[in-house]
Design an enzyme around this catalytic site. Structure first.
Site, short mmCIF file in Angstrom:
data_model
loop_
_atom_site.label_atom_id
_atom_site.label_comp_id
_atom_site.label_asym_id
_atom_site.label_seq_id
_atom_site.Cartn_x
_atom_site.Cartn_y
_atom_site.Cartn_z
N ASP A 18 0.87 -1.16 0.00
CA ASP A 18 0.00 0.00 0.00
C ASP A 18 0.92 1.23 0.00
O ASP A 18 2.11 1.11 0.32
CB ASP A 18 -0.89 -0.03 1.25
N ASP A 68 -0.20 5.03 0.90
CA ASP A 68 -0.47 6.05 1.90
C ASP A 68 -0.38 5.50 3.32
O ASP A 68 -0.97 4.47 3.64
CB ASP A 68 -1.85 6.66 1.67
#
Length: 222
Positions: A8, A10
């Site tokens: 991922d 963020d």
């Protein structure tokens, strides 16, 4: 057999949320209505953290400003954005994590619910070129229309988009020895539960609890 390392973006590879930061950049530049944008940006960010984000409403808000500028203008704006809002939030530990998988010969992939315009140059800072983000529609003039295409890569949508990416390569998850996924958010629990080696990074409370229950590794890059 090669392994697949999925990240991922963020609050995982970067210690901030690029989706939330982009409107802040636009406000600072005076390119959007500050009061309205601030209110909506904070609302959608809270909804995401609470796991109840209406993705269609969010994307309508978030993508409309992109349609006002040419690709050349956006590219220049993105350079400013990264320098001020993103680069200061990239930790050496995150860079070392990515490099460790690269050194091991693993395939590297970022899957983010944030749109491709925002995340692609950021992923390139890590030397990652396999990138899945929410896809943006472009018009005949080459500009973004403010709409998205395909399945947004949020929650179960990340699994859908991952399977599409694998299929385009003639692969499945079983084509890899180990499949890692690094994430901070309870929104990513569907994919975390699917891979062979889930890892929580800067986890929210819900993910922290599940990681503890299931014995998943936990990393803190803050």
């Amino acid at each position: 057999m090669k392994n697949l390392a999925i990240f991922d973006l963020d609050n995982t590879l970067i210690n901030t949320d690029s989706d939330h930061s982009w409107p802040q950049y636009l406000m600072k530049k005076g390119l959007v209505d500050i009061e309205h944008t601030q209110k909506q940006n904070d609302k959608f960010y809270q909804d995401y953290q609470n796991g109840c984000l209406n993705i269609d409403e969010f994307l309508k808000f978030h993508l409309e400003p992109l349609s006002r500028f040419s690709q050349e203008e956006l590219a220049k704006m993105h350079q400013e954005f990264v320098a001020e809002f993103i680069a200061p939030h990239i930790s050496m530990m995150a860079k070392m994590l990515v490099q460790s998988h690269r050194d091991a010969g693993d395939e590297l992939l970022v899957i983010s619910s944030t749109n491709e315009f925002i995340i692609t140059p950021i992923c390139h800072l890590f030397g990652i070129t396999n990138i899945i983000g929410t896809q943006l529609e472009t018009g005949a003039d080459g500009r973004y229309t403010g709409n998205y295409t395909g399945t947004p890569s949020l929650k179960e949508g990340k699994i859908t988009r991952l399977n599409e990416w694998l299929a385009a390569r003639g692969e499945t998850l079983q084509s890899y020895g180990k499949t890692y996924f690094y994430s901070d958010s309870k929104n990513d629990l569907p994919l975390l539960r699917l891979v062979s080696d889930p890892v929580a990074v800067n986890p929210d409370e819900t993910l922290q609890q599940e990681a503890a229950e299931k014995g998943w590794p936990v990393l803190n890059f803050r």
